[in-house]
Design a protein around this motif. Structure first.
Motif, PDB file in Angstrom:
ATOM      1  N   GLU A 104      -0.641   3.764   0.774  1.00  0.00           N
ATOM      2  CA  GLU A 104      -1.063   5.264   1.846  1.00  0.00           C
ATOM      3  C   GLU A 104      -0.193   5.071   2.875  1.00  0.00           C
ATOM      4  N   LEU A 122      -2.322  10.941  -3.917  1.00  0.00           N
ATOM      5  CA  LEU A 122      -1.390  10.033  -2.324  1.00  0.00           C
ATOM      6  C   LEU A 122      -0.795  11.771  -2.165  1.00  0.00           C
ATOM      7  N   THR A 124       2.362   7.024   4.453  1.00  0.00           N
ATOM      8  CA  THR A 124       2.160   7.761   6.018  1.00  0.00           C
ATOM      9  C   THR A 124       3.303   7.415   7.324  1.00  0.00           C
ATOM     10  N   SER A 182       0.496  -1.318   0.005  1.00  0.00           N
ATOM     11  CA  SER A 182       0.406  -0.055   0.146  1.00  0.00           C
ATOM     12  C   SER A 182       0.680   1.471  -0.516  1.00  0.00           C
TER      13      SER A 182
END
Length: 351
Positions: A110, A242, A114, A108
């Motif tokens: 994200e 994103l 993150t 992922s």
């Protein structure tokens, strides 16, 4: 018969004073620097030998900044032994799970981005982030980097050295940009903070799950730089949603920032970095015969162009257009070796 080189002998002398004197060394793929890494195959330990020639690499800075990052609760490789005079260090092996490989394998975006953003937030909120003795990432340093575009990228395009008047004009434009900027929020700037230099590691604490690489060039400078470096990656296309989400996550965690100031610095630093990287990738091909970096230049120029409508940057945009740098029909020459002679360099292809 191939005789061992002086550097080979120096490596063995360094290892002779460790538990790995008789271990086999397996070279890892070299990056854009002059550093080399060797995996130590002894079947037991996870160690690397870092070979950082003193004439080109600053091992002392790497050791000091790595220690500082560890003290801040982050994770740089542990050092088992080092010799700054000869440029060798025996360091912890973080393995092969770079964020780049994980993203390419389908993990992922994200989740990984993150984690990277949260690491930056921790660093920029830390009261002891600034390391005493580090140089500032000041206008002179930024100018020196920006000049890599006329010094290396323009010759790649034209096949000729950049005319001194043309270079001076470019330098004056950047000087006017820098003179117009307000004082930025500052922190420790790692300068190469992107997914190639982030490793996934086993750990209980989230911040310890990210291993940091390539931080030896860290300076004290604008906070916006490393966020921009992560989100405007020269080697990877990132979807706009994103990028926007990650930038917003960072800004929400930093409510005391002057938003207008931060965003202005973000845009200016983005263009400065993209000019620098276009020059660096060109130099790697022309000087060091590392042509694999040329494929990234179109992406870099696309990122650069996305910021040129800022009023402060319009004169730079005019200069770049006049030189053909932002042309839609621009192609990156594949015959970069002929430029070596033009620039007075030794033709490495004939070695």
């Amino acid at each position: 018969m191939n005789l061992p080189s002086t550097r080979d002998n120096q490596r063995r002398v360094f290892l002779s004073e460790t538990d790995f004197a008789d271990s086999r060394l397996s070279p890892l793929q070299q990056d854009a620097s002059f550093r080399r890494y060797f995996c130590i195959d002894d079947g037991e330990h996870g160690c690397l030998l870092m070979d950082a020639p003193p004439e080109t690499e600053n091992l002392t800075a790497w050791l000091e900044i790595g220690n500082h990052l560890n003290q801040l609760g982050l994770r740089a490789p542990a050092v088992l032994r080092s010799d700054t005079d000869t440029g060798f260090a025996l360091i912890e092996d973080f393995g092969s799970r770079t964020f780049t490989r994980l993203l390419d394998a389908g993990e992922s975006h994200e989740v990984l981005y993150t984690q990277a953003i949260d690491l930056l937030i921790h660093l920029h909120q830390h009261p002891n982030a600034l390391l005493e003795g580090l140089k500032p990432y000041d206008f002179q340093a930024l100018m020196d980097e920006a000049l890599l575009l006329p010094d290396w990228f323009l010759p790649l395009l034209s096949g000729q050295p950049t005319a001194s008047q043309q270079r001076e004009s470019y330098q004056q434009i950047w000087g006017a940009v820098f003179d117009s900027l307000p004082t930025p929020a500052i922190s420790l700037v790692l300068r190469d903070f992107h997914v190639d230099n982030l490793m996934q590691l086993p750990a209980n604490e989230p911040l310890r799950q990210i291993g940091l690489l390539d931080f030896q060039d860290a300076l004290i400078g604008p906070m916006a730089y490393d966020l921009m470096s992560l989100l405007e990656d020269a080697r990877r296309d990132l979807p706009s949603p994103l990028v926007n989400a990650m930038r917003e996550r960072y800004l929400q965690a930093m409510p005391l920032l002057d938003l207008e100031n931060f965003q202005l610095w973000y845009r200016i630093l983005a263009v400065q970095r993209h000019c620098k990287v276009a020059g660096i990738f060109s130099r790697l091909a022309i000087r060091d015969d590392k042509a694999q970096y040329l494929k990234h230049i179109p992406r870099v120029l696309g990122l650069l162009q996305s910021h040129l409508e800022d009023p402060l940057l319009r004169p730079l945009g005019d200069w770049l257009r006049a030189c053909g740098v932002t042309s839609n029909r621009l192609t990156i020459p594949s015959d970069y070796r002929s430029v070596r002679t033009t620039l007075g360099l030794i033709d490495r292809s004939s070695d």
